[in-house]
Design a protein around this motif. Structure first.
Motif, PDB file in Angstrom:
ATOM      1  N   UNK A 366      21.264  22.905  25.822  1.00  0.00           N
ATOM      2  CA  UNK A 366      21.269  23.129  24.254  1.00  0.00           C
ATOM      3  C   UNK A 366      20.413  22.045  23.632  1.00  0.00           C
ATOM      4  N   UNK A 367      20.445  20.659  24.141  1.00  0.00           N
ATOM      5  CA  UNK A 367      19.507  19.631  23.624  1.00  0.00           C
ATOM      6  C   UNK A 367      17.945  19.920  23.881  1.00  0.00           C
ATOM      7  N   UNK A 368      17.609  20.690  24.624  1.00  0.00           N
ATOM      8  CA  UNK A 368      16.040  20.954  24.687  1.00  0.00           C
ATOM      9  C   UNK A 368      15.920  22.462  23.983  1.00  0.00           C
ATOM     10  N   UNK A 369      16.558  22.954  23.417  1.00  0.00           N
ATOM     11  CA  UNK A 369      16.372  24.052  22.455  1.00  0.00           C
ATOM     12  C   UNK A 369      15.531  23.825  21.251  1.00  0.00           C
ATOM     13  N   UNK A 370      14.364  24.537  21.032  1.00  0.00           N
ATOM     14  CA  UNK A 370      13.534  24.258  19.969  1.00  0.00           C
ATOM     15  C   UNK A 370      13.207  25.232  18.939  1.00  0.00           C
ATOM     16  N   UNK A 371      12.231  25.230  17.918  1.00  0.00           N
ATOM     17  CA  UNK A 371      12.293  26.201  16.916  1.00  0.00           C
ATOM     18  C   UNK A 371      12.111  27.708  17.283  1.00  0.00           C
ATOM     19  N   UNK A 372      11.410  27.740  18.491  1.00  0.00           N
ATOM     20  CA  UNK A 372      10.973  29.189  18.964  1.00  0.00           C
ATOM     21  C   UNK A 372      12.129  29.616  20.152  1.00  0.00           C
ATOM     22  N   UNK A 373      13.251  29.021  20.147  1.00  0.00           N
ATOM     23  CA  UNK A 373      14.181  29.539  21.143  1.00  0.00           C
ATOM     24  C   UNK A 373      14.643  31.228  20.830  1.00  0.00           C
ATOM     25  N   UNK A 374      14.765  31.818  21.956  1.00  0.00           N
ATOM     26  CA  UNK A 374      15.135  33.139  21.566  1.00  0.00           C
ATOM     27  C   UNK A 374      16.862  33.548  21.996  1.00  0.00           C
ATOM     28  N   UNK A 375      17.142  34.830  21.693  1.00  0.00           N
ATOM     29  CA  UNK A 375      18.422  35.154  21.887  1.00  0.00           C
ATOM     30  C   UNK A 375      19.045  34.819  23.093  1.00  0.00           C
ATOM     31  N   UNK A 376      18.321  35.330  24.247  1.00  0.00           N
ATOM     32  CA  UNK A 376      18.730  34.910  25.536  1.00  0.00           C
ATOM     33  C   UNK A 376      18.895  33.528  25.752  1.00  0.00           C
ATOM     34  N   UNK A 377      17.737  32.925  25.417  1.00  0.00           N
ATOM     35  CA  UNK A 377      17.898  31.231  26.033  1.00  0.00           C
ATOM     36  C   UNK A 377      18.997  30.766  25.198  1.00  0.00           C
ATOM     37  N   UNK A 378      19.370  31.077  23.930  1.00  0.00           N
ATOM     38  CA  UNK A 378      20.473  30.217  23.145  1.00  0.00           C
ATOM     39  C   UNK A 378      21.793  31.020  23.763  1.00  0.00           C
ATOM     40  N   UNK A 379      21.876  32.000  23.931  1.00  0.00           N
ATOM     41  CA  UNK A 379      23.045  32.986  24.718  1.00  0.00           C
ATOM     42  C   UNK A 379      23.151  32.231  26.035  1.00  0.00           C
ATOM     43  N   UNK A 380      22.530  31.778  26.665  1.00  0.00           N
ATOM     44  CA  UNK A 380      22.759  31.384  27.890  1.00  0.00           C
ATOM     45  C   UNK A 380      23.269  30.128  27.953  1.00  0.00           C
ATOM     46  N   UNK A 381      23.197  29.268  27.018  1.00  0.00           N
ATOM     47  CA  UNK A 381      23.614  27.793  26.785  1.00  0.00           C
ATOM     48  C   UNK A 381      24.883  27.900  26.392  1.00  0.00           C
TER      49      UNK A 381
END
Length: 477
Positions: A366-381
């Motif tokens: 989650x600390x590596x998420x940026x402004x362009x993070x998608x739903x799959x990336x966020x949901x995986x965290x």
């Protein structure tokens, strides 16, 4: 000749006392789960009703905040003393009193004419919640055989996760269509169901409190000192995000430390202390409590920052933000029963090492998420965080409850619930401290990294646990 009694059957009592029948594990589990769901659902449905409640009662924002703060302070201060009362007078009795008080307070809030009444009744509801929560674990510890305890606690954990996830949706629907008062009426049928399940001789634990425990005096000085220490601590932590490191916050923390030192001195001298030091020195109980504290602090602190990130950085609406975070609740519900199998195969230490590692990894991602993070990336965290916390909560709770003697199951349950009340406040306080004057969403990277370090401390504590589950070596006389 009289026929022989079958093995395990209840034997007649010749002293004139009524025969106590063995409990039905299914009824005990159903009562425990229903009581835990009642409290969990109440805690989450309220969050979406507060704006409407404020408008309808013409209340100020600080007054509305006290509907939550007053409840939280009361519960945190009374959980362990309430658990001790359950050990002394019986967990079923405290459970029944708790659900009755919770239902009565809920009905009163639904009819309250002003915000002052709501706050006062929420405090009374906190008293009832404090009686109820340790009893839900005390009933399981005294009524279920050791081999069934992990599965029962896993089911309880899954139900809590499901209730917490459903709470905002249910609360929002009720508030929209029926008004905020309907939210509090929701708890009445649940309380009635829990009370009915706990009634009758078939739901009475076969292992009743020892007579000596009933004759021993209650540690009133210890209870008062613990209540003051926890109330000061929780109040300071909950106020810190709004006031920062102000003089009142520092004074509250200092007062909590002072009361804590006085409590330690009192417990060393008490004939029957409220907090038995041999229980706190247990090889299983103390590390498990620490793991729950670090895991809940890391999870809720990260969620606090991530919520602002989703709405302020990604520009999502509250509903879409909730959808992005939904994998957390789903993973928690599924991970809790899976943790029972994992603990049976790997031992509690292996399961907790896995759970704390998942929380640490989820926070780091989650600390590596940026402004362009998608739903799959966020949901995986969020999936990692939920799987880790579901595993930790179920397994650590089993270690705490099983590591305590049956005569101290209420105290153990009170300690577990206290940690789960203090941990989230500590995590949010840490997150806001790191953010400082920066917007919480913009402070996601440093904040989540620091909270990952907190979760990693749980890995070190998990490594200290015994490889196999152990039964308590101490008993109370």
């Amino acid at each position: 000749m009289r026929p022989a009694q079958p093995a395990g059957a209840a034997q007649p009592v010749t002293s004139g006392r009524p025969v106590r029948q063995a409990p039905r594990p299914g009824l005990v589990l159903a009562a425990s789960v229903t009581g835990a769901v009642l409290v969990a659902l109440d805690g989450t449905v309220l969050t979406v009703t507060q704006p409407t409640l404020q408008h309808d009662l013409h209340a100020s924002v600080p007054a509305v905040q006290w509907t939550s703060t007053g409840y939280l302070l009361t519960v945190a201060a009374l959980l362990v003393p309430a658990g001790r009362l359950g050990d002394r007078y019986g967990h079923r009795r405290l459970f029944t009193l708790g659900v009755a008080g919770f239902a009565a307070a809920s009905a009163g809030i639904a009819l309250a004419p002003g915000i002052g009444w709501v706050i006062a009744l929420r405090v009374l509801q906190g008293v009832a919640g404090a009686l109820l929560q340790p009893a839900t674990l005390g009933l399981l510890r005294t009524a279920l055989p050791a081999e069934r305890l992990p599965g029962a606690i896993a089911a309880r954990t899954s139900a809590i996760g499901l209730a917490a996830a459903a709470g905002p949706l249910v609360g929002g629907a009720l508030t929209t269509h029926l008004g905020w008062r309907a939210v509090f009426l929701l708890g009445i049928p649940l309380a009635a169901a829990a009370g009915l399940l706990a009634r009758g001789p078939l739901a009475v634990p076969a292992a009743a409190p020892e007579p000596a425990a009933g004759r021993a005096g209650f540690d009133l000085p210890g209870a008062a000192l613990l209540a003051l220490a926890l109330a000061c601590l929780v109040h300071a932590l909950t106020a810190l995000p709004g006031t920062g490191w102000s003089a009142p916050t520092l004074l509250g923390l200092a007062a909590s430390a002072g009361f804590g030192l006085a409590l330690l001195r009192q417990e060393r001298r008490a004939a029957r202390p409220l907090l038995p030091l041999d229980l706190l020195r247990s090889a299983a109980v103390a590390p498990a409590l620490g793991i729950l504290l670090t895991a809940s602090a890391a999870l809720f602190g990260t969620l606090f920052l991530a919520t602002y990130y989703l709405q302020d950085v990604l520009g999502l609406s509250p509903l879409r933000s909730a959808v992005r975070a939904a994998p957390l609740a789903l993973a928690m519900v599924l991970a809790a029963p899976a943790s029972a199998t994992s603990a049976k195969r790997r031992g509690p230490r292996g399961a907790l090492l896995l759970g704390t590692s998942l929380i640490t990894g989820g926070a780091l991602l989650i600390a590596r998420l940026g402004p362009g993070a998608g739903a799959v990336e966020v949901g995986g965290c969020f999936l990692l965080l939920g799987a880790g916390f579901g595993t930790v909560m179920a397994t650590a709770t089993v270690a705490i409850v099983r590591g305590a003697p049956a005569a101290e199951a209420g105290v153990a349950g009170g300690l577990q619930q206290t940690v789960l009340n203090v941990g989230p406040a500590l995590g949010v306080a840490l997150a806001t401290t790191i953010a400082g004057r920066t917007a919480p969403g913009a402070a996601l990277a440093p904040g989540a990294s620091a909270l990952a370090a907190v979760a990693a401390a749980g890995i070190l504590l998990a490594a200290r646990l015994p490889a196999e589950a152990t039964q308590p070596a101490l008993t109370r006389r």
